[in-house]
Design an enzyme around this catalytic site. Sequence first.
Site, PDB file in Angstrom:
ATOM      1  NE  ARG A  82      -3.808  -0.359   2.337  1.00 51.09           N
ATOM      2  CZ  ARG A  82      -4.474  -0.806   3.396  1.00 51.09           C
ATOM      3  NH1 ARG A  82      -4.370  -0.206   4.568  1.00 51.09           N
ATOM      4  NH2 ARG A  82      -5.250  -1.869   3.300  1.00 51.09           N
ATOM      5  CE  LYS A 218      -7.163  -1.329  10.710  1.00 54.28           C
ATOM      6  NZ  LYS A 218      -7.914  -1.939   9.608  1.00 54.28           N
ATOM      7  CE  LYS A 220      -8.415   2.853   8.689  1.00 56.24           C
ATOM      8  NZ  LYS A 220      -9.308   1.964   7.949  1.00 56.24           N
ATOM      9  CB  CYS A 439     -13.805  -3.898   0.046  1.00 54.90           C
ATOM     10  SG  CYS A 439     -14.402  -5.587   0.207  1.00 54.90           S
ATOM     11  CB  CYS A 445      -9.167  -9.527   1.057  1.00 63.06           C
ATOM     12  SG  CYS A 445      -9.458  -9.192   2.798  1.00 63.06           S
TER      13      CYS A 445
HETATM   14 FE1  SRM Z   1      -9.443  -2.284   5.183  1.00 62.95          FE
HETATM   15  C1  SRM Z   1      -8.205  -4.997   6.783  1.00 62.95           C
HETATM   16  C2  SRM Z   1      -8.351  -3.420   2.258  1.00 62.95           C
HETATM   17  C3  SRM Z   1     -10.039   0.744   3.856  1.00 62.95           C
HETATM   18  C4  SRM Z   1     -11.431  -1.514   7.882  1.00 62.95           C
HETATM   19  N1  SRM Z   1      -8.394  -3.920   4.627  1.00 62.95           N
HETATM   20  C5  SRM Z   1      -7.934  -4.895   5.435  1.00 62.95           C
HETATM   21  C6  SRM Z   1      -7.009  -5.861   4.675  1.00 62.95           C
HETATM   22  C7  SRM Z   1      -5.612  -5.375   4.825  1.00 62.95           C
HETATM   23  C8  SRM Z   1      -7.163  -7.340   5.010  1.00 62.95           C
HETATM   24  C9  SRM Z   1      -6.298  -7.958   6.086  1.00 62.95           C
HETATM   25  O1  SRM Z   1      -6.194  -7.414   7.191  1.00 62.95           O
HETATM   26  O2  SRM Z   1      -5.756  -9.016   5.805  1.00 62.95           O
HETATM   27  C10 SRM Z   1      -7.548  -5.631   3.234  1.00 62.95           C
HETATM   28  C11 SRM Z   1      -6.582  -5.916   2.102  1.00 62.95           C
HETATM   29  C12 SRM Z   1      -7.336  -6.476   0.927  1.00 62.95           C
HETATM   30  C13 SRM Z   1      -6.539  -6.609  -0.304  1.00 62.95           C
HETATM   31  O3  SRM Z   1      -6.350  -7.756  -0.770  1.00 62.95           O
HETATM   32  O4  SRM Z   1      -6.124  -5.598  -0.866  1.00 62.95           O
HETATM   33  C14 SRM Z   1      -8.110  -4.236   3.359  1.00 62.95           C
HETATM   34  N2  SRM Z   1      -9.120  -1.467   3.430  1.00 62.95           N
HETATM   35  C15 SRM Z   1      -8.747  -2.120   2.296  1.00 62.95           C
HETATM   36  C16 SRM Z   1      -8.856  -1.237   1.072  1.00 62.95           C
HETATM   37  C17 SRM Z   1      -7.808  -1.513   0.022  1.00 62.95           C
HETATM   38  C18 SRM Z   1     -10.263  -1.413   0.496  1.00 62.95           C
HETATM   39  C19 SRM Z   1     -10.518  -0.870  -0.877  1.00 62.95           C
HETATM   40  O5  SRM Z   1     -11.201  -1.601  -1.589  1.00 62.95           O
HETATM   41  O6  SRM Z   1     -10.090   0.219  -1.224  1.00 62.95           O
HETATM   42  C20 SRM Z   1      -8.778   0.141   1.748  1.00 62.95           C
HETATM   43  C21 SRM Z   1      -7.369   0.646   1.885  1.00 62.95           C
HETATM   44  C22 SRM Z   1      -7.336   1.961   2.583  1.00 62.95           C
HETATM   45  C23 SRM Z   1      -6.022   2.671   2.559  1.00 62.95           C
HETATM   46  O7  SRM Z   1      -5.609   3.067   1.476  1.00 62.95           O
HETATM   47  O8  SRM Z   1      -5.447   2.895   3.629  1.00 62.95           O
HETATM   48  C24 SRM Z   1      -9.345  -0.182   3.126  1.00 62.95           C
HETATM   49  N3  SRM Z   1     -10.460  -0.637   5.805  1.00 62.95           N
HETATM   50  C25 SRM Z   1     -10.683   0.466   5.042  1.00 62.95           C
HETATM   51  C26 SRM Z   1     -11.718   1.258   5.626  1.00 62.95           C
HETATM   52  C27 SRM Z   1     -12.278   2.541   5.044  1.00 62.95           C
HETATM   53  C28 SRM Z   1     -11.567   3.757   5.541  1.00 62.95           C
HETATM   54  O9  SRM Z   1     -10.516   3.659   6.181  1.00 62.95           O
HETATM   55  O10 SRM Z   1     -12.049   4.844   5.276  1.00 62.95           O
HETATM   56  C29 SRM Z   1     -12.131   0.608   6.782  1.00 62.95           C
HETATM   57  C30 SRM Z   1     -13.285   1.030   7.711  1.00 62.95           C
HETATM   58  C31 SRM Z   1     -12.987   2.215   8.529  1.00 62.95           C
HETATM   59  C32 SRM Z   1     -12.403   1.806   9.853  1.00 62.95           C
HETATM   60  O11 SRM Z   1     -11.213   1.535   9.898  1.00 62.95           O
HETATM   61  O12 SRM Z   1     -13.165   1.721  10.831  1.00 62.95           O
HETATM   62  C33 SRM Z   1     -11.323  -0.586   6.880  1.00 62.95           C
HETATM   63  N4  SRM Z   1      -9.719  -3.096   7.034  1.00 62.95           N
HETATM   64  C34 SRM Z   1     -10.635  -2.660   7.958  1.00 62.95           C
HETATM   65  C35 SRM Z   1     -10.639  -3.575   9.076  1.00 62.95           C
HETATM   66  C36 SRM Z   1     -11.532  -3.479  10.333  1.00 62.95           C
HETATM   67  C37 SRM Z   1     -10.948  -2.594  11.366  1.00 62.95           C
HETATM   68  C38 SRM Z   1     -11.746  -2.592  12.633  1.00 62.95           C
HETATM   69  O13 SRM Z   1     -11.847  -1.563  13.275  1.00 62.95           O
HETATM   70  O14 SRM Z   1     -12.269  -3.631  13.030  1.00 62.95           O
HETATM   71  C39 SRM Z   1      -9.702  -4.592   8.756  1.00 62.95           C
HETATM   72  C40 SRM Z   1      -9.333  -5.812   9.616  1.00 62.95           C
HETATM   73  C41 SRM Z   1      -8.403  -5.496  10.704  1.00 62.95           C
HETATM   74  O15 SRM Z   1      -7.841  -4.410  10.803  1.00 62.95           O
HETATM   75  O16 SRM Z   1      -8.223  -6.399  11.535  1.00 62.95           O
HETATM   76  C42 SRM Z   1      -9.157  -4.265   7.468  1.00 62.95           C
HETATM   77 FE1  SF4 Z   2     -13.273  -6.420   2.002  1.00 58.14          FE
HETATM   78 FE2  SF4 Z   2     -11.177  -7.753   2.924  1.00 58.14          FE
HETATM   79 FE3  SF4 Z   2     -11.797  -5.360   3.864  1.00 58.14          FE
HETATM   80 FE4  SF4 Z   2     -13.300  -7.472   4.449  1.00 58.14          FE
HETATM   81  S1  SF4 Z   2     -11.162  -7.088   5.068  1.00 58.14           S
HETATM   82  S2  SF4 Z   2     -14.050  -5.494   3.892  1.00 58.14           S
HETATM   83  S3  SF4 Z   2     -13.231  -8.558   2.500  1.00 58.14           S
HETATM   84  S4  SF4 Z   2     -11.110  -5.853   1.775  1.00 58.14           S
END
Ligand code: SRM
Ligand code: SF4
Length: 574
Positions: A82, A218, A220, A439, A445
Amino acid sequence: MSENNLLSPHSAPHSDVEAIKRRSNYLRGSLAETLEDRITGSIPEDDNRLMKFHGSYMQDDRDLRNERQKQKLEPAYQFMLRVRAAGGVVTPAQWLTMDRIAQQYANGTIRLTTRQSFQLHGVLKWNMKQTIREVNDALLSTLAACGDVNRNVMCNPNPYQSEVHGEVYEWARKVSNHLDPRTRAYHEIWLDGEKVIDSLDIAVEQEPIYGPVYLPRKFKIGIAVPPSNDVDVFSQDLGFIAVVEDGRLQGFNVTAGGGMGMSHGDPKTYPQVSQVIGFIKPEQMIDVAEKTVTIQRDYGDRSVRKHARFKYTLDDRGIDWFIDELTDRLGWKLDAPRPYHFDHNGDRYGWVKGSDGKWHFTLFIQNGRVQDQNDHLLMTGLREIAEVHAGDFRLTPNQNLIIGGVSSHKKKKIDDLIKKYQLTDGIHYSALRRNSMACVALPTCGLAMAESERYLPTLMEKIEPMLEEYGLRDEEIVIRMTGCPNGCARPFLAEIAFVGKAPGKYNLYLGGGFAGNRLNKMYKENIGEAEILDSLKSIFAQYSKDRREGEHFGDFVIRAGYVKEVRSGQDFHP
Ligand code: SRM
Ligand code: SF4
């Protein structure tokens, strides 16, 4: 500073991740050595945890899992990288670097994310160092793109009010730089930086904001410029809403405590919308951000990671406690919030002229995936544009792209390329599709329970004829899909959302606010495509008939009784 999180009310033992961070010697662990190990394409779990702080996750191609297992091969390990850029603003040269790296080291595609970053998928362990080095050579970074630190700072890429955007964007950059980790580990591991060590061979570090164990989870930050709430400010841990009077930036309303992630069937986890806590002058932003981060550092839950986000710290202790603590640490008080109004949280497509006379084209990019596919040469087209473009590119919070700052005399040239490569402002699509996000989910993922990016366009093709039938083709409705409830496409703020439960099965949520100002609520659980289409069809039919003048879909489904209004995360679960 409470390095051991001594102020925390959570007496339970700290999670394993805390121990890994503490042992890591400021994010080093044994990463340098494991990257050299050529026997496996993977890295050990402890290092993988640390790798996130360096902007990467180890993944495996889930499409190939079964086949490789049958053949007794290790999973097809690969890394997601990223690349962060505050406010999503990059130069054409940086775009060209990302394009080249994607072809050379990744899977040939670039993924624009929901937080205005780039993602590359499919980078092999042996290519990681070279890839990260080339990203840094282009003056971009992967440090802190993931991990328990402040993430990419989002900022409205507003092409209309160019001067205000420029000013607000500068604040986004300053806050982002201020909260960057200071560890030299990144330079040592990826950029062959010199190791600064003391007599005990321990790295001499200064991590003044985070301390040696960084944050519990994390964090944000997003900055909105009304009337657009494209950054979904209420989903951010810490948000800033620009207050602009007579075309001048007066300051920001501050929001605290938003977040999306939750787990199915666990009511202790929930999405939350943040609250507005006061007003500050622009130059006070960095202080507020730093002190808020240190409060979360000291009081966040380090024992249960599912409960470690700032939203839970605030909900457990109360917003008044937070305001008092913040005031104490700042040594001054926030002013009373100023009035603000949001109209929408989507992007406005096509050409617009900014107040500085420059032109900006917002391009619709389905789910943020930039690639050449059959006869649609999106990646090639953008490369050719980058080769002649003198302005900037702005990644939007809705996974789209703005070709920004085009001078009048260059406009025709860019426009010709847009036409040549059939790049689109999305006008041929329904307004629903133009307001959609999905997403990444499968196949990369590891947490995905169902498809998202690869499925939403297919589902959309089945929904669009229904919209035509009911005269709703041009009705702006916000629709989002995620492969699991972590909420990466901020689904719980959408008017219609699908959240993956199992392969082919989704929970259907309805009733989010059109301007990203209200959470939605579950309408149906664990349903497949046929039931999704049936459910939407009857609601669209009624909406087309019974909606009031200007009534948004999300408001209508509440008035019509499909779902109850959700005022805060505590009302989210049934
Ligand atoms: Fe996310 C985890 C992709 C924005 C909440 N997110 C992940 C992971 C890294 C999966 C993992 O932990 O193994 C995903 C990688 C997938 C892949 O194959 O690429 C992933 N998140 C993404 C992206 C790429 C989605 C997209 O389609 O664009 C976004 C990248 C953002 C960036 O550039 O930094 C992305 N993730 C978000 C958002 C939206 C936002 O930030 O505005 C959220 C919800 C907001 C929040 O954080 O509350 C978000 N991602 C999560 C979570 C749940 C966090 C939580 O509070 O429970 C996880 C899982 C974790 O952290 O354990 C996660
Ligand atoms: Fe989508 Fe993976 Fe994020 Fe779940 S953790 S919302 S499947 S990118």
